[in-house]
Design an enzyme around this catalytic site. Structure first.
Site, PDB file in Angstrom:
ATOM      1  N   ASP A  10       0.845  -1.183   0.000  1.00  0.00           N
ATOM      2  CA  ASP A  10       0.000   0.000   0.000  1.00  0.00           C
ATOM      3  C   ASP A  10       0.890   1.246   0.000  1.00  0.00           C
ATOM      4  O   ASP A  10       2.115   1.139  -0.134  1.00  0.00           O
ATOM      5  CB  ASP A  10      -1.000  -0.029   1.161  1.00  0.00           C
ATOM      6  CG  ASP A  10      -0.384   0.229   2.525  1.00  0.00           C
ATOM      7  OD1 ASP A  10       0.851   0.408   2.632  1.00  0.00           O
ATOM      8  OD2 ASP A  10      -1.152   0.243   3.505  1.00  0.00           O
ATOM      9  N   HIS A  11       0.287   2.384   0.169  1.00  0.00           N
ATOM     10  CA  HIS A  11       0.990   3.669   0.104  1.00  0.00           C
ATOM     11  C   HIS A  11       2.074   3.835   1.170  1.00  0.00           C
ATOM     12  O   HIS A  11       3.037   4.555   0.961  1.00  0.00           O
ATOM     13  CB  HIS A  11      -0.026   4.811   0.225  1.00  0.00           C
ATOM     14  CG  HIS A  11      -0.948   4.646   1.393  1.00  0.00           C
ATOM     15  ND1 HIS A  11      -2.060   3.827   1.326  1.00  0.00           N
ATOM     16  CD2 HIS A  11      -0.904   5.135   2.646  1.00  0.00           C
ATOM     17  CE1 HIS A  11      -2.673   3.840   2.499  1.00  0.00           C
ATOM     18  NE2 HIS A  11      -1.989   4.621   3.324  1.00  0.00           N
ATOM     19  N   CYS A  67       2.421  -3.445   4.229  1.00  0.00           N
ATOM     20  CA  CYS A  67       1.655  -2.257   4.599  1.00  0.00           C
ATOM     21  C   CYS A  67       2.364  -1.646   5.802  1.00  0.00           C
ATOM     22  O   CYS A  67       3.486  -2.055   6.126  1.00  0.00           O
ATOM     23  CB  CYS A  67       0.175  -2.560   4.853  1.00  0.00           C
ATOM     24  SG  CYS A  67      -0.229  -3.461   6.359  1.00  0.00           S
ATOM     25  N   GLY A  68       1.757  -0.697   6.462  1.00  0.00           N
ATOM     26  CA  GLY A  68       2.437  -0.012   7.560  1.00  0.00           C
ATOM     27  C   GLY A  68       2.917  -0.949   8.652  1.00  0.00           C
ATOM     28  O   GLY A  68       4.090  -0.958   9.012  1.00  0.00           O
ATOM     29  N   THR A  69       2.010  -1.762   9.182  1.00  0.00           N
ATOM     30  CA  THR A  69       2.374  -2.723  10.225  1.00  0.00           C
ATOM     31  C   THR A  69       2.393  -4.155   9.711  1.00  0.00           C
ATOM     32  O   THR A  69       2.934  -5.031  10.369  1.00  0.00           O
ATOM     33  CB  THR A  69       1.379  -2.677  11.398  1.00  0.00           C
ATOM     34  OG1 THR A  69       0.076  -3.066  10.918  1.00  0.00           O
ATOM     35  CG2 THR A  69       1.340  -1.301  12.044  1.00  0.00           C
ATOM     36  N   GLY A  72      -3.035  -5.411   8.762  1.00  0.00           N
ATOM     37  CA  GLY A  72      -4.234  -5.350   7.926  1.00  0.00           C
ATOM     38  C   GLY A  72      -4.110  -6.156   6.650  1.00  0.00           C
ATOM     39  O   GLY A  72      -5.016  -6.922   6.286  1.00  0.00           O
ATOM     40  N   HIS A 100       7.181 -24.894   8.873  1.00  0.00           N
ATOM     41  CA  HIS A 100       6.095 -25.496   9.647  1.00  0.00           C
ATOM     42  C   HIS A 100       4.706 -25.153   9.127  1.00  0.00           C
ATOM     43  O   HIS A 100       3.773 -25.943   9.317  1.00  0.00           O
ATOM     44  CB  HIS A 100       6.181 -25.064  11.111  1.00  0.00           C
ATOM     45  CG  HIS A 100       7.383 -25.610  11.816  1.00  0.00           C
ATOM     46  ND1 HIS A 100       7.553 -25.457  13.164  1.00  0.00           N
ATOM     47  CD2 HIS A 100       8.470 -26.287  11.375  1.00  0.00           C
ATOM     48  CE1 HIS A 100       8.693 -26.025  13.529  1.00  0.00           C
ATOM     49  NE2 HIS A 100       9.280 -26.533  12.445  1.00  0.00           N
ATOM     50  N   ASN A 101       4.554 -23.991   8.505  1.00  0.00           N
ATOM     51  CA  ASN A 101       3.227 -23.534   8.096  1.00  0.00           C
ATOM     52  C   ASN A 101       3.019 -23.492   6.594  1.00  0.00           C
ATOM     53  O   ASN A 101       1.945 -23.142   6.136  1.00  0.00           O
ATOM     54  CB  ASN A 101       2.949 -22.143   8.680  1.00  0.00           C
ATOM     55  CG  ASN A 101       3.189 -22.094  10.168  1.00  0.00           C
ATOM     56  OD1 ASN A 101       4.073 -21.379  10.616  1.00  0.00           O
ATOM     57  ND2 ASN A 101       2.448 -22.865  10.940  1.00  0.00           N
ATOM     58  N   ARG A 111       6.530   0.240   8.539  1.00  0.00           N
ATOM     59  CA  ARG A 111       6.719   1.238   9.598  1.00  0.00           C
ATOM     60  C   ARG A 111       7.324   0.643  10.862  1.00  0.00           C
ATOM     61  O   ARG A 111       7.714   1.386  11.760  1.00  0.00           O
ATOM     62  CB  ARG A 111       5.391   1.893   9.943  1.00  0.00           C
ATOM     63  CG  ARG A 111       4.830   2.732   8.823  1.00  0.00           C
ATOM     64  CD  ARG A 111       3.519   3.374   9.214  1.00  0.00           C
ATOM     65  NE  ARG A 111       3.019   4.183   8.115  1.00  0.00           N
ATOM     66  CZ  ARG A 111       1.736   4.405   7.880  1.00  0.00           C
ATOM     67  NH1 ARG A 111       0.810   3.893   8.682  1.00  0.00           N
ATOM     68  NH2 ARG A 111       1.364   5.158   6.869  1.00  0.00           N
ATOM     69  N   HIS A 135       3.472 -31.526  10.240  1.00  0.00           N
ATOM     70  CA  HIS A 135       2.957 -30.206   9.879  1.00  0.00           C
ATOM     71  C   HIS A 135       1.892 -30.294   8.780  1.00  0.00           C
ATOM     72  O   HIS A 135       1.021 -29.436   8.703  1.00  0.00           O
ATOM     73  CB  HIS A 135       4.100 -29.298   9.440  1.00  0.00           C
ATOM     74  CG  HIS A 135       5.186 -29.196  10.463  1.00  0.00           C
ATOM     75  ND1 HIS A 135       5.012 -28.612  11.699  1.00  0.00           N
ATOM     76  CD2 HIS A 135       6.465 -29.629  10.438  1.00  0.00           C
ATOM     77  CE1 HIS A 135       6.126 -28.682  12.386  1.00  0.00           C
ATOM     78  NE2 HIS A 135       7.032 -29.300  11.642  1.00  0.00           N
ATOM     79  N   ARG A 138      -1.627 -30.409  10.094  1.00  0.00           N
ATOM     80  CA  ARG A 138      -2.051 -29.103  10.609  1.00  0.00           C
ATOM     81  C   ARG A 138      -2.460 -28.164   9.470  1.00  0.00           C
ATOM     82  O   ARG A 138      -3.444 -27.435   9.585  1.00  0.00           O
ATOM     83  CB  ARG A 138      -0.934 -28.488  11.443  1.00  0.00           C
ATOM     84  CG  ARG A 138      -0.636 -29.323  12.675  1.00  0.00           C
ATOM     85  CD  ARG A 138       0.625 -28.901  13.355  1.00  0.00           C
ATOM     86  NE  ARG A 138       0.921 -29.823  14.451  1.00  0.00           N
ATOM     87  CZ  ARG A 138       2.089 -29.960  14.997  1.00  0.00           C
ATOM     88  NH1 ARG A 138       3.118 -29.237  14.565  1.00  0.00           N
ATOM     89  NH2 ARG A 138       2.279 -30.810  15.986  1.00  0.00           N
TER      90      ARG A 138
END
Length: 152
Positions: A10-11, A67-69, A72, A100-101, A111, A135, A138
């Protein structure tokens, strides 16, 4: 086959993405950029959808979202069936998300993560392989445990 990554942002992640693209290209990895190159506001669910679509259609080996964190955009991507987007904050998490995933999308927060750490996370993610074994069961439960919003 040459490694190919689809990357979207994103921006808030334009410069961060550009630095990661340079890092990937320096390693001979092909990059498909579906993120914005503008700091004008965009909706991250749209970016998550585009990256996820290309991963699911096997146009790229893996996806990366920014994105920032990272929160989202990872939530948005994980709403799409077949996507396992891992928001990581260090190399160990990046490596284990693959081992594992069986994560198919790496998510980073522009950020909250330094660029050198992000590059190390990218390298750890791309060099790791899914271990299977215990795994796999799962992952099957993740993939088929919820249908139409109803937990079975």
């Amino acid at each position: 086959m040459k490694m190919k990554i689809v990357i979207g942002n994103d921006h808030s992640g334009v410069d961060f993405k550009n630095q990661l693209v340079g890092h990937l290209l320096s390693k001979g990895i092909e990059v498909i950029n579906v993120g914005t190159d503008s700091v004008d506001s965009v909706d991250y669910p749209d970016i998550a959808k585009e990256v996820s679509k290309k991963v699911l259609e096997k146009e790229a080996n893996f996806g990366m979202l920014i994105c920032g964190t990272g929160i989202g955009i990872s939530i948005a991507a994980n709403r799409i069936s077949g996507i396992r987007a891992a928001l990581v904050t260090n190399e160990l998490c990046a490596r284990l998300s693959r081992q594992h995933n069986d994560a198919n999308i790496l998510v980073l927060g522009a950020r909250v993560t330094g660029i050198e750490l992000a590059k190390s996370c990218v390298d750890a993610f791309l060099s790791a392989e899914f271990e299977g074994g215990r795994h796999s069961n799962r992952i099957s439960k993740i993939e088929c445990g919820c249908t139409n919003g109803v937990i079975e």
